[in-house]
Design a protein around this motif. Structure first.
Motif, PDB file in Angstrom:
ATOM      1  N   ASP A  29       0.829  -1.200   0.000  1.00  0.00           N
ATOM      2  CA  ASP A  29       0.000   0.000   0.000  1.00  0.00           C
ATOM      3  C   ASP A  29       0.870   1.259   0.000  1.00  0.00           C
ATOM      4  N   ALA A  30       1.904   1.260   0.847  1.00  0.00           N
ATOM      5  CA  ALA A  30       2.792   2.435   0.934  1.00  0.00           C
ATOM      6  C   ALA A  30       3.505   2.652  -0.398  1.00  0.00           C
ATOM      7  N   MET A  31       3.902   1.558  -1.022  1.00  0.00           N
ATOM      8  CA  MET A  31       4.618   1.658  -2.302  1.00  0.00           C
ATOM      9  C   MET A  31       3.729   2.301  -3.373  1.00  0.00           C
ATOM     10  N   VAL A  32       2.495   1.833  -3.453  1.00  0.00           N
ATOM     11  CA  VAL A  32       1.603   2.380  -4.479  1.00  0.00           C
ATOM     12  C   VAL A  32       1.276   3.838  -4.162  1.00  0.00           C
ATOM     13  N   ARG A  33       1.024   4.121  -2.892  1.00  0.00           N
ATOM     14  CA  ARG A  33       0.670   5.498  -2.536  1.00  0.00           C
ATOM     15  C   ARG A  33       1.868   6.448  -2.635  1.00  0.00           C
ATOM     16  N   ALA A  34       3.073   5.888  -2.653  1.00  0.00           N
ATOM     17  CA  ALA A  34       4.276   6.735  -2.792  1.00  0.00           C
ATOM     18  C   ALA A  34       4.236   7.526  -4.092  1.00  0.00           C
ATOM     19  N   LYS A  35       3.500   7.026  -5.081  1.00  0.00           N
ATOM     20  CA  LYS A  35       3.462   7.723  -6.374  1.00  0.00           C
ATOM     21  C   LYS A  35       3.014   9.178  -6.214  1.00  0.00           C
ATOM     22  N   GLU A  36       1.996   9.381  -5.384  1.00  0.00           N
ATOM     23  CA  GLU A  36       1.510  10.754  -5.177  1.00  0.00           C
ATOM     24  C   GLU A  36       2.578  11.621  -4.520  1.00  0.00           C
ATOM     25  N   LYS A  37       3.301  11.021  -3.559  1.00  0.00           N
ATOM     26  CA  LYS A  37       4.369  11.787  -2.861  1.00  0.00           C
ATOM     27  C   LYS A  37       5.494  12.121  -3.844  1.00  0.00           C
ATOM     28  N   ILE A  38       5.827  11.164  -4.710  1.00  0.00           N
ATOM     29  CA  ILE A  38       6.911  11.382  -5.682  1.00  0.00           C
ATOM     30  C   ILE A  38       6.549  12.548  -6.598  1.00  0.00           C
ATOM     31  N   LYS A  39       5.293  12.577  -7.030  1.00  0.00           N
ATOM     32  CA  LYS A  39       4.843  13.671  -7.900  1.00  0.00           C
ATOM     33  C   LYS A  39       4.944  15.015  -7.177  1.00  0.00           C
ATOM     34  N   LYS A  40       4.532  15.010  -5.918  1.00  0.00           N
ATOM     35  CA  LYS A  40       4.533  16.248  -5.144  1.00  0.00           C
ATOM     36  C   LYS A  40       5.968  16.740  -4.927  1.00  0.00           C
ATOM     37  N   VAL A  41       6.852  15.801  -4.619  1.00  0.00           N
ATOM     38  CA  VAL A  41       8.255  16.167  -4.382  1.00  0.00           C
ATOM     39  C   VAL A  41       8.886  16.735  -5.665  1.00  0.00           C
ATOM     40  N   ALA A  42       8.567  16.132  -6.807  1.00  0.00           N
ATOM     41  CA  ALA A  42       9.120  16.633  -8.071  1.00  0.00           C
ATOM     42  C   ALA A  42       8.625  18.050  -8.353  1.00  0.00           C
ATOM     43  N   GLU A  43       7.369  18.304  -7.988  1.00  0.00           N
ATOM     44  CA  GLU A  43       6.800  19.643  -8.154  1.00  0.00           C
ATOM     45  C   GLU A  43       7.513  20.651  -7.267  1.00  0.00           C
ATOM     46  N   GLU A  44       7.701  20.266  -5.998  1.00  0.00           N
ATOM     47  CA  GLU A  44       8.381  21.160  -5.052  1.00  0.00           C
ATOM     48  C   GLU A  44       9.826  21.395  -5.489  1.00  0.00           C
ATOM     49  N   PHE A  45      10.436  20.328  -6.018  1.00  0.00           N
ATOM     50  CA  PHE A  45      11.822  20.443  -6.480  1.00  0.00           C
ATOM     51  C   PHE A  45      11.913  21.462  -7.615  1.00  0.00           C
ATOM     52  N   GLU A  46      10.972  21.359  -8.544  1.00  0.00           N
ATOM     53  CA  GLU A  46      10.982  22.273  -9.684  1.00  0.00           C
ATOM     54  C   GLU A  46      10.769  23.713  -9.222  1.00  0.00           C
ATOM     55  N   ARG A  47       9.864  23.879  -8.255  1.00  0.00           N
ATOM     56  CA  ARG A  47       9.595  25.227  -7.760  1.00  0.00           C
ATOM     57  C   ARG A  47      10.847  25.824  -7.111  1.00  0.00           C
ATOM     58  N   MET A  48      11.572  24.993  -6.368  1.00  0.00           N
ATOM     59  CA  MET A  48      12.720  25.511  -5.627  1.00  0.00           C
ATOM     60  C   MET A  48      13.974  25.638  -6.494  1.00  0.00           C
ATOM     61  N   PHE A  49      14.214  24.653  -7.361  1.00  0.00           N
ATOM     62  CA  PHE A  49      15.496  24.627  -8.077  1.00  0.00           C
ATOM     63  C   PHE A  49      15.352  24.874  -9.587  1.00  0.00           C
ATOM     64  N   GLY A  50      14.109  24.910 -10.073  1.00  0.00           N
ATOM     65  CA  GLY A  50      13.907  25.262 -11.480  1.00  0.00           C
ATOM     66  C   GLY A  50      14.173  24.154 -12.481  1.00  0.00           C
ATOM     67  N   ARG A  51      14.366  22.938 -12.011  1.00  0.00           N
ATOM     68  CA  ARG A  51      14.595  21.844 -12.968  1.00  0.00           C
ATOM     69  C   ARG A  51      13.409  20.879 -12.915  1.00  0.00           C
ATOM     70  N   SER A  52      12.900  20.563 -14.119  1.00  0.00           N
ATOM     71  CA  SER A  52      11.682  19.772 -14.199  1.00  0.00           C
ATOM     72  C   SER A  52      11.974  18.326 -14.569  1.00  0.00           C
ATOM     73  N   TYR A  53      11.309  17.407 -13.902  1.00  0.00           N
ATOM     74  CA  TYR A  53      11.419  15.986 -14.246  1.00  0.00           C
ATOM     75  C   TYR A  53      10.027  15.423 -14.533  1.00  0.00           C
ATOM     76  N   GLY A  54       9.341  16.060 -15.452  1.00  0.00           N
ATOM     77  CA  GLY A  54       7.991  15.619 -15.815  1.00  0.00           C
ATOM     78  C   GLY A  54       7.087  15.644 -14.610  1.00  0.00           C
ATOM     79  N   ASN A  55       6.322  14.577 -14.434  1.00  0.00           N
ATOM     80  CA  ASN A  55       5.468  14.530 -13.234  1.00  0.00           C
ATOM     81  C   ASN A  55       6.180  13.777 -12.111  1.00  0.00           C
TER      82      ASN A  55
END
Lengths: 419, 202
Positions: free
Chosen positions: A244-270
């Motif tokens: 369950d945690a593994m599957v739900r991690a997908k949402e966290k991964i997306k959120k982290v990539a978004e936050e990363f892009e906001r802070m550092f300006g580099r995008s890794y898709g979703n």
């Protein structure tokens, strides 16, 4: 200067030409890891060598660097350090990861937020030290998350993002960050090493700071951990929770990539996948690791020649982004999947093409899938070969027929010619 | 079994990427040269650069290859080896007899060779530009040596900077100081200057 140009300018000013392995070491330093356990193995060795230089030179104050006698002991000591409440890091490759295997399972079962980088290499025998993602794929069912990098900068960035994902209290699973041996570990490219203040702001607090949400052992609060559990106990439910945690991690991964892009300006898709020119494409290709960057160039050149081709770069193997795969498959009529890894005896090609095929099964999507295997054991994959792979898919779309020389339904591309 | 056929497609340099191939022998510091070159041009303002050493089971004296791809204007996305070099930097003249190096020399390839005398053009493929630099002689004169022999990368790269104009001695000095520290920099720069001033057509 536009904002994008300004960002480019700053990025360039702060970047250094680094080998992929050195970028990984800088990431561990930027993440302020507190315990590193190390055993050398080619092609990973310079990651832990560089870290030993940092620690010895006083550049990582408070970091414990443990030298042990084997990879099994590396992971055993990392498990101990992690459950004692520290941010941990190590690196390995191929056979080293296989030797670690027992402790790999322990780390995931104990829900520890460990990050390990892999300079991936082909499994022996015959001995091989070059790019092949079989090592990380082989850990598929251990409960570790696994991500692939296709650029030097992505190695640095992905390691930072990893701690934010693994240490999320809803995830609490370890993670591999894999990149191709030599093709990324020993080539050099510009890499931006971020300001420490920014990284500190981005990452969760360290275990000894307020706000750490993971469990840790503490003599003041005795607890039992990892003891024997009877069949009537919660063993099965623990396993369910990992899934369950593994599957739900997908949402966290997306959120982290978004936050990363906001802070550092580099995008890794979703975060899970990156689409490249898939809109308006007749055929697409799913690809991961180093081969994905060069495939962008192949797509560009074929687009210039008028071919309607696109690609989907897979960033994560676990958790597997099935929704994104379906979305991509719907856009094209033929989908190739390139594996730089094997799944011997699989009825559906390589490890990733098998996942893609099972994801599309019963989904009502009629897109044809062609499994391809390419570049095993570091076999060079040229730009021209990648263009050829795309053209094979174009032809398949035009004629409706599979290529001739398949081995049980899979195209092994770039074979030596045997006389 | 024979090697896989390698199609040579449209030249990448038509897209603004310049490709350099290094030919050296194990211990001659050609692999480090491929990375230093990336650092020099990047410092000088190129948009992107990648150094690609071909790593196998190298021994002292065994032929080795390394490549650098550089671009002033765009991101470099390929990791494959250079088969159609714009420049070939040869650390050891005997390598020009070996097919794997000789065969990649194209009519428009500019050759830079470590040699104290002009090359015999009859023994080489038809090309327009050849430069020579006595890098070994400069290293011996300045006692710029490792246990494996002369440290050829600095004089070779200095000569390369001179013939291409991609970077100058100041850029080299800055990168060398960052990379090797101030203490070692002086001799490096002395050697670089000597090479910069003595590279010639050959």
């Amino acid at each position: 200067m536009t904002e994008a140009e300004q960002r480019d300018f700053i990025q360039k000013k702060e970047s250094k030409i680094l080998k992929g392995n050195i970028a990984a070491a800088y990431a561990a330093k930027s993440a302020r890891v507190q315990v590193i356990s190390a055993y050398p193995i080619t092609p990973q060795t310079t990651v832990v060598e560089k870290l030993s230089e940092f620690v010895d030179g006083g550049l990582m104050p408070g970091t414990q660097y443990i030298k042990v006698e084997s990879e099994h002991s590396v992971m055993a000591s990392i498990v101990g350090a992690s459950i004692a409440g520290t941010r941990t890091f190590t690196a390995t490759s191929g056979q080293g990861l296989f030797y670690m295997n027992e402790m790999i399972h322990w780390a995931a079962g104990a829900r520890l937020p460990i990050v390990t980088t892999l300079a991936s290499r082909g499994p022996a025998p015959p001995w091989n030290i070059w790019a092949d993602y079989f090592d990380v794929i082989n850990a598929r069912d251990t409960g570790w998350m696994s991500a692939f990098c296709s650029t030097h900068q992505e190695i640095y960035d992905e390691i930072l993002m990893s701690y934010k994902v693994t240490e999320n209290p809803d995830v609490m699973l370890p993670k591999f960050v894999a990149y191709g041996g030599f093709v990324l570990s020993h080539t050099s490219k510009p890499v931006m090493i971020e300001e420490q203040d920014l990284v500190d702001k981005f990452l969760p607090p360290l275990p000894d700071e307020e706000g750490w949400e993971h469990i840790f052992i503490d003599p003041e609060r005795p607890m039992m951990h990892g003891n024997l559990i009877m069949p009537s106990g919660f063993y099965m439910e623990f396993r369910m929770k990992i899934h369950d945690a593994m599957v739900r991690a997908k949402e966290k991964i997306k959120k982290v990539a978004e936050e990363f892009e906001r802070m550092f300006g580099r995008s890794y898709g979703n975060g899970l996948v990156q689409e490249y020119k898939l809109d308006g494409a007749d055929v697409g290709i799913v690809i991961y690791g180093d081969l994905a960057l060069q495939m962008e160039q192949a797509v560009d050149e074929l687009r210039d020649e008028g071919y309607k081709v696109g690609m989907l770069k897979l960033r994560y193997f676990r958790p597997f982004p099935e929704e994104d795969i379906r979305k991509a498959a719907k856009k094209v009529k033929v989908l190739g999947v390139v594996d730089r890894a094997t799944a011997f005896g699989s009825p559906t090609g390589g490890p990733v093409s098998s996942e893609v095929k099972s994801t599309l099964h019963n989904s009502g999507i009629e897109t044809k899938v062609l499994p391809m295997i390419s570049g095993l054991g570091g076999r060079e994959v040229t730009l021209e070969q990648q263009k050829d792979q795309l053209k094979i898919l174009v032809k398949m779309n035009e004629t409706g027929e599979l290529p001739d020389d398949l081995l049980y339904g899979t195209l092994w591309h770039g074979k030596l010619e045997v006389e | 079994m024979k090697n896989q056929k390698r199609k040579v497609g449209k030249k990448v340099s038509e897209n603004g990427t310049i490709e350099i191939s290094f030919a050296g022998r194990g211990g001659q510091t050609a692999v480090t040269a491929s990375k230093l070159l990336a650092q020099f041009v990047y410092e000088k303002g190129f948009r992107d650069a990648i150094a690609i050493p071909i790593i196998g089971a190298e021994r002292r004296g065994a032929p080795i290859s390394a490549f650098t791809k550089i671009s002033k204007t765009q991101q470099i996305k390929t990791y494959d080896s250079v088969v159609n070099p714009d420049y070939m930097v040869v650390f050891d003249i005997s390598l020009l007899q070996i097919p794997k190096f000789k065969n990649v020399i194209k009519p428009k390839t500019t050759l830079l060779v470590n040699s104290d005398k002009a090359l015999d053009r009859d023994k080489l493929p038809q090309i327009e530009k050849i430069y020579i630099i006595d890098a070994t002689g400069i290293c011996i004169e300045h006692k710029f040596m490792l246990s494996s022999g002369p440290i050829l990368n600095i004089p070779m790269l200095s000569a390369f900077g001179k013939i291409t104009g991609f970077y100058d001695l100041n850029t080299m000095e800055k990168v060398i100081k960052e990379e090797f520290g101030d203490k070692k920099a002086d001799l490096n720069i002395e050697v670089a200057r000597a090479a910069f001033n003595s590279v010639k057509e050959g």
